[in-house]
Write a protein that holds these residues in place. Structure first.
Motif, PDB file in Angstrom:
ATOM      1  N   TYR A   1       8.178   0.376  -7.321  1.00  0.00           N
ATOM      2  CA  TYR A   1       7.559  -0.448  -8.336  1.00  0.00           C
ATOM      3  C   TYR A   1       5.995  -0.620  -8.169  1.00  0.00           C
ATOM      4  O   TYR A   1       5.744   0.127  -7.225  1.00  0.00           O
ATOM      5  N   SER A   2       5.663  -0.776  -9.402  1.00  0.00           N
ATOM      6  CA  SER A   2       3.761  -0.864 -10.046  1.00  0.00           C
ATOM      7  C   SER A   2       3.286  -1.867  -9.163  1.00  0.00           C
ATOM      8  O   SER A   2       4.569  -2.683  -9.121  1.00  0.00           O
ATOM      9  N   ALA A   3       2.298  -1.951  -8.975  1.00  0.00           N
ATOM     10  CA  ALA A   3       1.882  -2.942  -8.194  1.00  0.00           C
ATOM     11  C   ALA A   3       1.834  -3.880  -9.128  1.00  0.00           C
ATOM     12  O   ALA A   3       2.271  -5.178  -8.508  1.00  0.00           O
ATOM     13  N   GLU A   4       1.741  -3.834 -10.291  1.00  0.00           N
ATOM     14  CA  GLU A   4       1.875  -4.896 -11.401  1.00  0.00           C
ATOM     15  C   GLU A   4       3.596  -5.853 -11.432  1.00  0.00           C
ATOM     16  O   GLU A   4       3.137  -6.884 -10.978  1.00  0.00           O
TER      17      GLU A   4
ATOM     18  N   ILE B   1       0.185  -1.871   2.919  1.00  0.00           N
ATOM     19  CA  ILE B   1       0.386  -0.163   2.584  1.00  0.00           C
ATOM     20  C   ILE B   1      -0.643   0.382   3.224  1.00  0.00           C
ATOM     21  O   ILE B   1      -2.187  -1.001   3.314  1.00  0.00           O
ATOM     22  N   PRO B   2      -1.211   0.815   3.417  1.00  0.00           N
ATOM     23  CA  PRO B   2      -1.832   1.945   3.554  1.00  0.00           C
ATOM     24  C   PRO B   2      -3.668   1.313   2.839  1.00  0.00           C
ATOM     25  O   PRO B   2      -3.678   1.908   1.558  1.00  0.00           O
ATOM     26  N   SER B   3      -4.839   0.442   3.291  1.00  0.00           N
ATOM     27  CA  SER B   3      -5.678   0.857   2.559  1.00  0.00           C
ATOM     28  C   SER B   3      -6.160   1.707   1.953  1.00  0.00           C
ATOM     29  O   SER B   3      -6.698   2.721   3.091  1.00  0.00           O
ATOM     30  N   GLY B   4      -6.821   2.013   0.797  1.00  0.00           N
ATOM     31  CA  GLY B   4      -7.927   2.833  -0.136  1.00  0.00           C
ATOM     32  C   GLY B   4      -6.170   3.686   0.243  1.00  0.00           C
ATOM     33  O   GLY B   4      -6.882   4.974  -1.472  1.00  0.00           O
ATOM     34  N   LEU B   5      -5.088   3.308  -0.831  1.00  0.00           N
ATOM     35  CA  LEU B   5      -3.989   4.113  -1.052  1.00  0.00           C
ATOM     36  C   LEU B   5      -3.505   3.576  -2.507  1.00  0.00           C
ATOM     37  O   LEU B   5      -3.650   1.906  -2.183  1.00  0.00           O
ATOM     38  N   SER B   6      -3.817   4.379  -3.190  1.00  0.00           N
ATOM     39  CA  SER B   6      -2.899   3.292  -4.465  1.00  0.00           C
ATOM     40  C   SER B   6      -1.596   3.144  -4.531  1.00  0.00           C
ATOM     41  O   SER B   6      -1.204   4.414  -4.617  1.00  0.00           O
ATOM     42  N   ALA B   7      -1.024   1.931  -5.203  1.00  0.00           N
ATOM     43  CA  ALA B   7       0.336   1.718  -4.968  1.00  0.00           C
ATOM     44  C   ALA B   7       1.236   2.520  -6.134  1.00  0.00           C
ATOM     45  O   ALA B   7       2.375   2.782  -5.621  1.00  0.00           O
ATOM     46  N   ASP B   8       0.283   2.796  -7.383  1.00  0.00           N
ATOM     47  CA  ASP B   8       0.689   3.116  -8.373  1.00  0.00           C
ATOM     48  C   ASP B   8       1.137   4.687  -8.641  1.00  0.00           C
ATOM     49  O   ASP B   8       2.189   5.188  -8.838  1.00  0.00           O
ATOM     50  N   MET B   9       0.214   5.415  -8.384  1.00  0.00           N
ATOM     51  CA  MET B   9      -0.127   6.814  -7.834  1.00  0.00           C
ATOM     52  C   MET B   9       0.490   7.348  -6.135  1.00  0.00           C
ATOM     53  O   MET B   9       0.440   8.821  -6.889  1.00  0.00           O
TER      54      MET B   9
ATOM     55  N   ALA C   1      12.158  -1.733 -12.523  1.00  0.00           N
ATOM     56  CA  ALA C   1      11.390  -0.321 -11.491  1.00  0.00           C
ATOM     57  C   ALA C   1      10.997   0.641 -11.937  1.00  0.00           C
ATOM     58  O   ALA C   1      11.691   1.323 -12.965  1.00  0.00           O
ATOM     59  N   ALA C   2       9.893   1.181 -11.670  1.00  0.00           N
ATOM     60  CA  ALA C   2       8.623   2.178 -12.140  1.00  0.00           C
ATOM     61  C   ALA C   2       9.657   3.816 -11.647  1.00  0.00           C
ATOM     62  O   ALA C   2       9.953   4.838 -13.197  1.00  0.00           O
ATOM     63  N   VAL C   3      10.365   3.718 -10.843  1.00  0.00           N
ATOM     64  CA  VAL C   3      10.877   5.023 -10.251  1.00  0.00           C
ATOM     65  C   VAL C   3      12.423   4.696  -8.779  1.00  0.00           C
ATOM     66  O   VAL C   3      12.353   4.158  -8.724  1.00  0.00           O
ATOM     67  N   HIS C   4      13.396   5.284  -9.822  1.00  0.00           N
ATOM     68  CA  HIS C   4      14.730   5.207  -8.009  1.00  0.00           C
ATOM     69  C   HIS C   4      14.338   6.027  -7.255  1.00  0.00           C
ATOM     70  O   HIS C   4      14.569   7.388  -7.460  1.00  0.00           O
TER      71      HIS C   4
END
Ligand SMILES: NC(=O)C1=CN([C@@H]2O[C@H](COP(=O)(O)OP(=O)(O)OC[C@H]3O[C@@H](n4cnc5c(N)ncnc54)[C@H](O)[C@@H]3O)[C@@H](O)[C@H]2O)[C@H](O)CC1
Ligand SMILES: [K+]
Length: 493
Positions: free
Chosen positions: A8-11, A161-169, A220-223
């Motif tokens: 999923y995306s963060a949103e 999520i590791p801090s500094g990592l983008s949840a979406d990309m 979901a953004a991706v499977h």
């Protein structure tokens, strides 16, 4: 067989969060406490004898999860200290309540890094600085905290999520390298693509009791497909003959690039194709016969000579070592109109992106296999644009050319009419010449053995990456593409 994992995306995860709280009719602080308990459960299981814990808390609910972890550690009499990147009295809502909970359990909350003892190898760091609310460039104070974590010699557990990592990309500049990431309610796409796999360590997923309906309502953004969820080839019946397993034609090998085309032919053979033909420059014939006598090599010096070779094969792979010369363009122009499934790779993609050959052609029966640079050229954008949103790029190439698109990377994306899949495969040792040629050959061979294009793409990506992992057991440096060939054969059944 495993079902594919929705990413999923963060949103979307925030929407799952909202729906969970509404459905369970619980206050959000209860969900935060479930998150903290889940993280603490994995912490104790992974590091049962840890000497002490330092929790780095940010100013949002990710930090709130961290305070819950600290409170639970204190209850278990594990020495624990919190470094609060945001002053506790500036915390709001659940995060503030969680901080008070930690303090009631006797947790020491420091607001200056200078006051924090230097961690030793027996200190576990809990990274609860940033979660799905992170965006943009790291603020300086948080960057200093991340740098402190990066200097710690002991293990690191990342909350959500590791801090500094983008949840979406899956993009990141300065970010925490974790040994384990405990992620909640929805697996974030960024954990599994771009720099995500390298930063997350082992990912543990906790649904926190989210109702099944929430997962039906939120797209979901991706499977993500794991090995157990990928359809394999059927067992071969006794009374079979080679034509049943496809006749693959590899078209490529311009002057100086004969090896690429031959490796594609070899990997097709090792992936179980019945017959393999190779159309290439005349100067490569003797090498082909010597290195792979099973391959039927044909000299072609023009598109006209290729024509008669296009009739017999059931799948054509065009591109390995194809080059960018007029010869190359003639071959692609002819192969691209063949009425059998195609696999289009490497320079064939670059020629396609120039728009002179096969201009505007869209096919449902071809598989394009670009890496990030080739995808950028196909879309007419910068490589950074593709890296900024790999999922969107893969879907855009598929929208423009139809068929199936394999966008290669540490998290390889497969875009098709039904959506976008992700497969984590391979290792850094595979960043060497020829690896892409092998994948092309495997895709062609699996289509030739009657797998639908999307299933052939999924199995090929997994097979290619797993063969690379097995071959890399002797070391990643110096890993050669041809080292994978015996493994392709062992794994394809
Ligand atoms: N559904 C779930 O997954 C659950 C998630 N929980 C936890 O909540 C966080 C999300 O919390 P949120 O408050 O929305 O955001 P964060 O805590 O991740 O971050 C907000 C915090 O960070 C600051 N910030 C934002 N960008 C930057 C930046 N570039 N540099 C520095 N600081 C930044 C912002 O100012 C805020 O202070 C989720 O990850 C989970 O851990 C729930 O607790 C359980 C369910
Ligand atoms: K975090």
């Amino acid at each position: 067989m495993d079902t594919p994992q929705p990413l999923y995306s963060a949103e979307s995860v925030r929407e799952l969060d909202r729906q969970t709280i509404a459905a369970l009719e619980i206050p959000s602080i209860r969900l935060m406490k479930r998150a903290g308990r889940a993280a603490f459960k994995h912490l104790q299981a992974q590091w049962p004898d840890i000497g002490r814990i330092q929790v780095f808390c940010g100013g949002g609910n990710n930090g709130g999860d961290g305070y819950v972890v600290a409170a639970l550690a204190a209850q278990k009499k594990i020495p624990v200290t919190v470094y609060a990147c945001t002053e506790p009295d500036k915390l709001k809502g659940d995060a503030h309540e969680a901080c008070e909970y930690a303090r009631r359990e006797g947790v020491q909350v420091l607001t200056s890094l200078a006051e924090l003892d230097n961690a030793d190898g027996n200190t576990l760091i809990v990274d609860a600085l940033l979660g799905t609310g992170f965006s943009g460039a790291l603020r300086v104070d948080v960057a200093h905290a991340v740098e402190r974590i990066e200097k710690s010699p002991g293990p690191v557990l990342a909350v959500d999520i590791p801090s500094g990592l983008s949840a979406d990309m899956g993009t990141a500049d300065l970010a925490v390298h974790a040994d384990m990431t405990v992620t909640f309610i929805g697996r974030k796409l960024g954990l599994y693509c771009g720099r995500g796999p390298a930063l997350c360590g082992e990912v543990q997923f906790e649904d926190l009791g989210a109702p099944a309906q929430a997962y039906c309502d939120v797209d979901a953004a991706v499977h993500r497909y794991t090995a157990e969820g990928i359809k394999r080839l059927p067992v071969r019946a006794a009374d079979t003959f080679k034509n049943q397993f496809g006749h693959i034609l590899i078209v490529g090998g311009d002057s100086g690039f004969g090896g690429a085309a031959l490796m594609a032919a070899q990997s097709s053979a090792r992936a179980g194709a019945g017959l393999i033909s190779l159309a290439t420059r005349p100067e490569h014939l003797s090498a082909a016969l010597t290195r792979c006598p099973e391959v039927m090599a044909h000299p072609v010096i023009s598109g006209q000579e290729l024509e008669p070779l296009l009739d017999g094969p059931s799948v054509i792979a065009v591109g390995p070592g194809l080059g960018r010369s007029p010869w190359s363009e003639q071959l692609l122009a002819r192969a691209g109109r063949a009425e059998v499934p195609l696999v289009v790779d490497a320079d064939a993609l670059n020629i396609l992106s120039e728009g002179r050959v096969l201009a505007g052609v869209k096919r449902n029966d071809w598989v394009l296999t670009p890496h990030v640079g080739e995808a950028a050229r196909l879309l007419g954008c910068d490589t950074d644009d593709v890296l900024a949103d790999p999922r969107e790029a893969a879907a855009a190439v598929q929208e423009k050319f139809s068929g199936v698109v394999i966008l290669k990377g540490a998290g390889t994306l497969i875009a098709h009419d039904g959506g976008v899949d992700l497969i984590n495969s391979g290792n850094p040792g595979m960043a060497s010449g020829g690896m892409g040629d092998l994948l092309t050959g495997i895709v062609a061979a699996l289509i030739g053995q009657h797998l639908p294009l999307v299933e052939a793409a999924r199995l090929a990506v997994w097979l290619h990456g797993e063969a690379g992992n097995r071959a890399a057991e002797d070391g990643q440096r110096g890993l050669l593409a041809t080292d994978l060939l015996p493994w392709i054969r062992r794994l394809v059944d």
